[in-house]
Write a protein that holds these residues in place. Structure first.
Motif, PDB file in Angstrom:
ATOM      1  N   PHE A 171       0.829  -1.200   0.000  1.00  0.00           N
ATOM      2  CA  PHE A 171       0.000   0.000   0.000  1.00  0.00           C
ATOM      3  C   PHE A 171       0.871   1.261   0.000  1.00  0.00           C
ATOM      4  CE2 PHE A 171      -2.003   3.215   2.817  1.00  0.00           C
ATOM      5  CZ  PHE A 171      -3.041   3.581   1.991  1.00  0.00           C
ATOM      6  N   LEU A 172       1.935   1.243   0.822  1.00  0.00           N
ATOM      7  CA  LEU A 172       2.821   2.411   0.895  1.00  0.00           C
ATOM      8  C   LEU A 172       3.470   2.675  -0.461  1.00  0.00           C
ATOM      9  CD1 LEU A 172       4.561   2.089   4.366  1.00  0.00           C
ATOM     10  CD2 LEU A 172       2.875   3.765   3.607  1.00  0.00           C
ATOM     11  N   CYS A 173       3.920   1.594  -1.125  1.00  0.00           N
ATOM     12  CA  CYS A 173       4.561   1.765  -2.435  1.00  0.00           C
ATOM     13  C   CYS A 173       3.591   2.373  -3.436  1.00  0.00           C
ATOM     14  CB  CYS A 173       5.038   0.417  -2.974  1.00  0.00           C
ATOM     15  SG  CYS A 173       6.534  -0.134  -2.194  1.00  0.00           S
ATOM     16  N   HIS A 174       2.350   1.844  -3.479  1.00  0.00           N
ATOM     17  CA  HIS A 174       1.376   2.375  -4.436  1.00  0.00           C
ATOM     18  C   HIS A 174       1.031   3.825  -4.101  1.00  0.00           C
ATOM     19  CE1 HIS A 174       0.881  -1.226  -6.645  1.00  0.00           C
ATOM     20  NE2 HIS A 174       0.267  -1.916  -5.704  1.00  0.00           N
ATOM     21  N   THR A 175       0.942   4.122  -2.796  1.00  0.00           N
ATOM     22  CA  THR A 175       0.593   5.490  -2.401  1.00  0.00           C
ATOM     23  C   THR A 175       1.699   6.452  -2.810  1.00  0.00           C
ATOM     24  OG1 THR A 175      -0.615   4.587  -0.555  1.00  0.00           O
ATOM     25  CG2 THR A 175      -0.109   6.910  -0.453  1.00  0.00           C
ATOM     26  N   LEU A 176       2.943   6.014  -2.583  1.00  0.00           N
ATOM     27  CA  LEU A 176       4.084   6.837  -2.967  1.00  0.00           C
ATOM     28  C   LEU A 176       4.086   7.049  -4.480  1.00  0.00           C
ATOM     29  CD1 LEU A 176       6.424   8.070  -1.478  1.00  0.00           C
ATOM     30  CD2 LEU A 176       7.794   6.091  -2.040  1.00  0.00           C
ATOM     31  N   SER A 177       3.778   5.974  -5.211  1.00  0.00           N
ATOM     32  CA  SER A 177       3.752   6.081  -6.660  1.00  0.00           C
ATOM     33  C   SER A 177       2.663   7.055  -7.116  1.00  0.00           C
ATOM     34  CB  SER A 177       3.543   4.690  -7.263  1.00  0.00           C
ATOM     35  OG  SER A 177       2.511   4.684  -8.177  1.00  0.00           O
ATOM     36  N   GLY A 178       1.519   7.011  -6.409  1.00  0.00           N
ATOM     37  CA  GLY A 178       0.449   7.949  -6.724  1.00  0.00           C
ATOM     38  C   GLY A 178       0.902   9.381  -6.493  1.00  0.00           C
ATOM     39  N   ALA A 179       1.657   9.562  -5.409  1.00  0.00           N
ATOM     40  CA  ALA A 179       2.155  10.903  -5.096  1.00  0.00           C
ATOM     41  C   ALA A 179       3.161  11.363  -6.153  1.00  0.00           C
ATOM     42  CB  ALA A 179       2.784  10.913  -3.722  1.00  0.00           C
ATOM     43  N   VAL A 180       3.981  10.437  -6.629  1.00  0.00           N
ATOM     44  CA  VAL A 180       4.936  10.764  -7.699  1.00  0.00           C
ATOM     45  C   VAL A 180       4.174  11.201  -8.936  1.00  0.00           C
ATOM     46  CG1 VAL A 180       6.586   9.770  -9.319  1.00  0.00           C
ATOM     47  CG2 VAL A 180       6.766   9.233  -6.908  1.00  0.00           C
ATOM     48  N   PHE A 181       3.118  10.439  -9.232  1.00  0.00           N
ATOM     49  CA  PHE A 181       2.293  10.762 -10.389  1.00  0.00           C
ATOM     50  C   PHE A 181       1.721  12.167 -10.255  1.00  0.00           C
ATOM     51  CE2 PHE A 181      -2.067  11.021 -11.943  1.00  0.00           C
ATOM     52  CZ  PHE A 181      -1.850  10.894 -13.290  1.00  0.00           C
ATOM     53  N   PHE A 182       1.184  12.470  -9.051  1.00  0.00           N
ATOM     54  CA  PHE A 182       0.603  13.798  -8.836  1.00  0.00           C
ATOM     55  C   PHE A 182       1.663  14.882  -8.943  1.00  0.00           C
ATOM     56  CE2 PHE A 182      -3.259  11.859  -7.229  1.00  0.00           C
ATOM     57  CZ  PHE A 182      -4.192  12.785  -7.624  1.00  0.00           C
ATOM     58  N   ALA A 183       2.850  14.580  -8.365  1.00  0.00           N
ATOM     59  CA  ALA A 183       3.916  15.580  -8.397  1.00  0.00           C
ATOM     60  C   ALA A 183       4.315  15.875  -9.839  1.00  0.00           C
ATOM     61  CB  ALA A 183       5.115  15.085  -7.604  1.00  0.00           C
ATOM     62  N   ALA A 184       4.258  14.854 -10.691  1.00  0.00           N
ATOM     63  CA  ALA A 184       4.717  15.051 -12.063  1.00  0.00           C
ATOM     64  C   ALA A 184       3.635  15.645 -12.955  1.00  0.00           C
ATOM     65  CB  ALA A 184       5.203  13.730 -12.631  1.00  0.00           C
ATOM     66  N   PHE A 185       2.379  15.323 -12.691  1.00  0.00           N
ATOM     67  CA  PHE A 185       1.339  15.676 -13.663  1.00  0.00           C
ATOM     68  C   PHE A 185       0.259  16.622 -13.145  1.00  0.00           C
ATOM     69  CE2 PHE A 185       3.055  11.711 -15.326  1.00  0.00           C
ATOM     70  CZ  PHE A 185       3.284  12.077 -16.638  1.00  0.00           C
ATOM     71  N   ALA A 186       0.076  16.711 -11.839  1.00  0.00           N
ATOM     72  CA  ALA A 186      -1.016  17.550 -11.342  1.00  0.00           C
ATOM     73  C   ALA A 186      -0.477  18.921 -10.944  1.00  0.00           C
ATOM     74  CB  ALA A 186      -1.670  16.872 -10.146  1.00  0.00           C
ATOM     75  N   PRO A 187      -1.355  19.919 -10.914  1.00  0.00           N
ATOM     76  CA  PRO A 187      -0.881  21.254 -10.542  1.00  0.00           C
ATOM     77  C   PRO A 187      -0.444  21.301  -9.086  1.00  0.00           C
ATOM     78  CG  PRO A 187      -3.258  21.199 -10.800  1.00  0.00           C
ATOM     79  CD  PRO A 187      -2.759  19.894 -11.272  1.00  0.00           C
ATOM     80  N   LYS A 188       0.331  22.310  -8.770  1.00  0.00           N
ATOM     81  CA  LYS A 188       0.825  22.470  -7.390  1.00  0.00           C
ATOM     82  C   LYS A 188      -0.340  22.800  -6.463  1.00  0.00           C
ATOM     83  CE  LYS A 188       5.244  22.420  -8.640  1.00  0.00           C
ATOM     84  NZ  LYS A 188       4.929  21.405  -9.664  1.00  0.00           N
ATOM     85  N   GLY A 189      -0.166  22.471  -5.193  1.00  0.00           N
ATOM     86  CA  GLY A 189      -1.162  22.889  -4.207  1.00  0.00           C
ATOM     87  C   GLY A 189      -2.202  21.839  -3.905  1.00  0.00           C
ATOM     88  N   MET A 190      -2.138  20.682  -4.581  1.00  0.00           N
ATOM     89  CA  MET A 190      -3.091  19.629  -4.248  1.00  0.00           C
ATOM     90  C   MET A 190      -2.472  18.752  -3.167  1.00  0.00           C
ATOM     91  SD  MET A 190      -4.849  18.467  -7.711  1.00  0.00           S
ATOM     92  CE  MET A 190      -5.724  17.321  -6.689  1.00  0.00           C
ATOM     93  N   ASN A 191      -3.309  18.015  -2.454  1.00  0.00           N
ATOM     94  CA  ASN A 191      -2.767  17.113  -1.447  1.00  0.00           C
ATOM     95  C   ASN A 191      -2.680  15.711  -2.033  1.00  0.00           C
ATOM     96  OD1 ASN A 191      -2.095  15.563   0.693  1.00  0.00           O
ATOM     97  ND2 ASN A 191      -3.687  16.353   2.071  1.00  0.00           N
TER      98      ASN A 191
END
Lengths: 190, 264
Positions: free
Chosen positions: A137-157
Motif C-alpha cells: 500500500f505504501l509503495c502504491h501510495t508513494l507512486s500515486g504521489a509521484v504521479f501527482f507531483a509530475a502531472f497535477a498542478p501544485k497545491g493539491m494534497n
C-alpha cells in the motif's frame, strides 16, 4: 524526479542483499515460478472492480502464501518476479519512477510477510499479511504521489487522494487474503 | 464458470512486421530512452514530433490503429483527470471563467502537455508489449540486466522464474477449469455474491489448485535436477538473440528523433 528515490534505492538494496539466489535450491526457484503463474491466473479473478481502474483480485494470496511458508527472502524474490511480469502483461506506465514503485517494489513489499514465517499461530500469519499488504500500500501510495507531483498542478494534497484510491481496492483484497491464508496454509501440505 | 473464456494473459499480437522482428533488447532500451525523453519535451512542436514518431511505430508494427487506440482506454480516466485538474487549477492569464471555475492560458497549455506526455508514455510501452512476446521480453530483460550480475544481481534466475511462470499459466488455467467442474459436480456453488460469499466459495477451488501447483513444482524441479541444471553459469541457449542492421536502423531513428527535438 527525486520524490521517492530514497525508498526505491533502499528497497533495491534490500533485495540485492537478501537475495542470495545462488544458494537457493532448484526446487525453491521452480516453486517461485509456478506460484507466480498461479498469481497471474488469480489476478484475473476479480472480486471487485473500481470505476477508476483499481481491482481487488486474489493475486496476493499465492505471493503471501509463499512468503509465509518459505520466509522473507523467497517472499521478496517472488514479488520481484511477479511485479515485472505483471507490468509486461498489463502495463500502465505514467512515469519511470511510478513503474518501479508500482510493479517490482510494491510486490516485493508483500514479501515482508515472510518475517513472520517461522512463528506459529494464526496471529503471526495475520500480522505477516498485514505487514506485507501495508508495505505494498505504501509503495502504491508513494507512486500515486509521484504521479501527482509530475502531472497535477501544485497545491493539491497528493497523499490523501493517492492513499484513498489505493485503499479502495487493496482493503477488500487484504480482507479476503486475511480470511483465506490461514486456511490454505493449514490445508496445503508442505 | 468457463475461466479460459474470461482470461486473456498478455497483449502480444503475433504479426509479421518490421517492429516485431527487432531484437527485444533493442526495443526495451529504446522504450526506456523514449520514456525519459518525453519529460524533457515541453513545446507543441516537440510533442507533435513525438506523436508522429509513435504513429510511425504503430504503422510499421501493422497493428490495427483502432486496436491500439482502444488499448488506451485503460488510462483514459487518469488522462482525463490530469487534464481537468491542470485545466482548472493552474493559475495564470484568465481566458474563461464561470462562477468559481476559471481557465487560464497556462492551464490549457499545461493540461495539454501533461495529458500528451501520459498518452505517449503509455503508447510506447504498449507498442513494446504488443509487438514482443512475453518470453522474448523476459529474455531481453535478462540481457539488459546482465551488467548487474557483476554486483550479484540474479538476472538469470529471475528470467528463469519468469519463463517458468509464463509457461505454466495455461497449464494451471486448464487445471483450474478441471477442478471447477469437478467441484461443481459435487455441488460447489461458484455463483457471484458479496465479497465474503465470493471468498468463501473460492476455497474449494483454491486448495486443490495450490496442492496441484506444488506437485507440479516438485516434478519440474526433479526433472531439472535430473538433467543437471545448475543455474545460469555457462548455460547455452536454444534460441540466441541476434541484432542485425534493422536494429541499427531503429536506434538511428530514435537518435534522429532526439536530435530533431533538440532543434525544435
Amino acid at each position: 524526479m527525486d520524490l521517492g528515490t530514497a525508498p526505491h534505492l533502499f528497497w533495491l538494496g534490500i533485495c540485492v542483499i537478501i537475495m542470495d539466489v545462488n544458494s537457493m535450491d532448484t526446487r525453491a526457484k521452480v516453486e517461485i515460478g509456478i506460484l507466480v503463474a498461479l498469481a497471474l491466473l488469480l489476478s484475473q479473478i476479480k472480486l471487485l472492480r473500481m470505476p477508476q481502474g483499481g481491482e481487488a483480485s486474489l493475486e496476493m494470496v499465492p505471493l503471501l502464501f509463499l512468503a509465509l511458508r518459505r520466509g522473507a527472502k523467497v517472499g521478496f524474490l517472488v514479488g520481484l518476479v511477479y511485479g515485472p511480469l505483471k507490468f509486461v502483461l498489463e502495463p500502465v506506465s505514467l512515469h519511470p519512477l511510478q513503474i518501479i514503485l508500482d510493479y517490482p517494489l510494491a510486490f516485493c513489499g508483500l514479501g515482508a510477510a515472510g518475517f513472520f514465517a517461522g512463528i506459529s499461530g494464526a496471529w503471526a500469519k495475520a500480522a505477516g499479511t498485514t505487514l506485507g499488504v501495508l508495505l505494498r500500500f505504501l509503495c502504491h501510495t508513494l507512486s500515486g504521489a509521484v504521479f501527482f507531483a509530475a502531472f497535477a498542478p501544485k497545491g493539491m494534497n497528493p497523499w490523501l487522494y493517492s492513499s484513498l484510491y489505493n485503499a479502495s481496492y487493496l482493503a477488500p483484497a487484504f480482507l479476503v487474503a486475511l480470511f483465506l491464508l490461514p486456511y490454505l496454509l493449514r490445508k496445503v501440505p508442505e | 464458470m468457463e475461466l479460459s473464456k474470461q482470461i486473456l494473459i498478455g497483449q502480444y499480437i503475433p504479426l509479421d512486421s518490421w517492429i516485431h522482428s527487432l531484437d527485444a533488447r533493442v526495443k526495451i532500451a529504446l522504450v526506456l530512452v523514449l520514456s525519459v525523453i518525453i519529460f524533457f519535451v515541453d513545446t507543441g512542436k516537440g510533442l507533435g514530433l513525438c506523436f508522429a514518431f509513435l504513429l510511425l511505430g504503430v504503422l510499421l508494427s501493422r497493428i490495427p490503429f483502432f486496436y491500439f487506440v482502444r488499448g488506451m482506454r485503460v488510462i483514459a480516466f487518469l488522462v482525463l483527470t490530469t487534464a481537468l485538474l491542470n485545466l482548472f487549477l493552474v493559475k495564470g492569464e484568465t481566458v474563461w471563467s464561470w462562477q468559481f471555475l476559471t481557465i487560464s492560458k497556462e492551464g490549457v497549455q499545461i493540461s495539454l502537455l501533461m495529458s500528451s506526455r501520459l498518452l505517449f508514455l503509455f503508447g510506447v510501452t504498449s507498442l513494446l508489449t504488443l509487438t514482443t512476446s512475453p518470453i522474448a521480453l523476459t529474455d531481453g530483460t535478462e540481457r539488459v540486466l546482465f551488467p548487474l550480475t557483476l554486483v550479484g544481481f540474479p538476472a538469470h534466475e529471475l528470467a528463469l522464474m519468469m519463463t517458468i511462470a509464463l509457461r505454466f499459466v495455461p497449464t494451471l488455467l486448464l487445471e483450474a477449469e478441471k477442478i471447477t467442474k469437478a467441484q461443481m459436480a459435487r455441488g460447489a456453488d461458484f455463483a457471484p455474491g458479496g465479497l465474503a460469499q465470493k471468498a468463501k466459495s473460492l476455497v474449494p477451488l483454491l486448495v486443490p489448485l495450490f496442492v496441484s501447483a506444488f506437485h507440479r513444482a516438485d516434478e519440474l524441479a526433479t526433472a531439472m535436477e535430473a538433467r543437471c541444471y545448475r543455474g545460469g553459469k555457462n548455460r547455452t541457449r536454444m534460441k540466441e538473440l541476434r541484432s542485425d542492421y534493422n536494429d541499427l536502423v531503429a536506434v538511428l531513428l530514435v537518435l534522429g528523433l532526439v536530435c530533431l527535438l533538440q532543434v525544435v
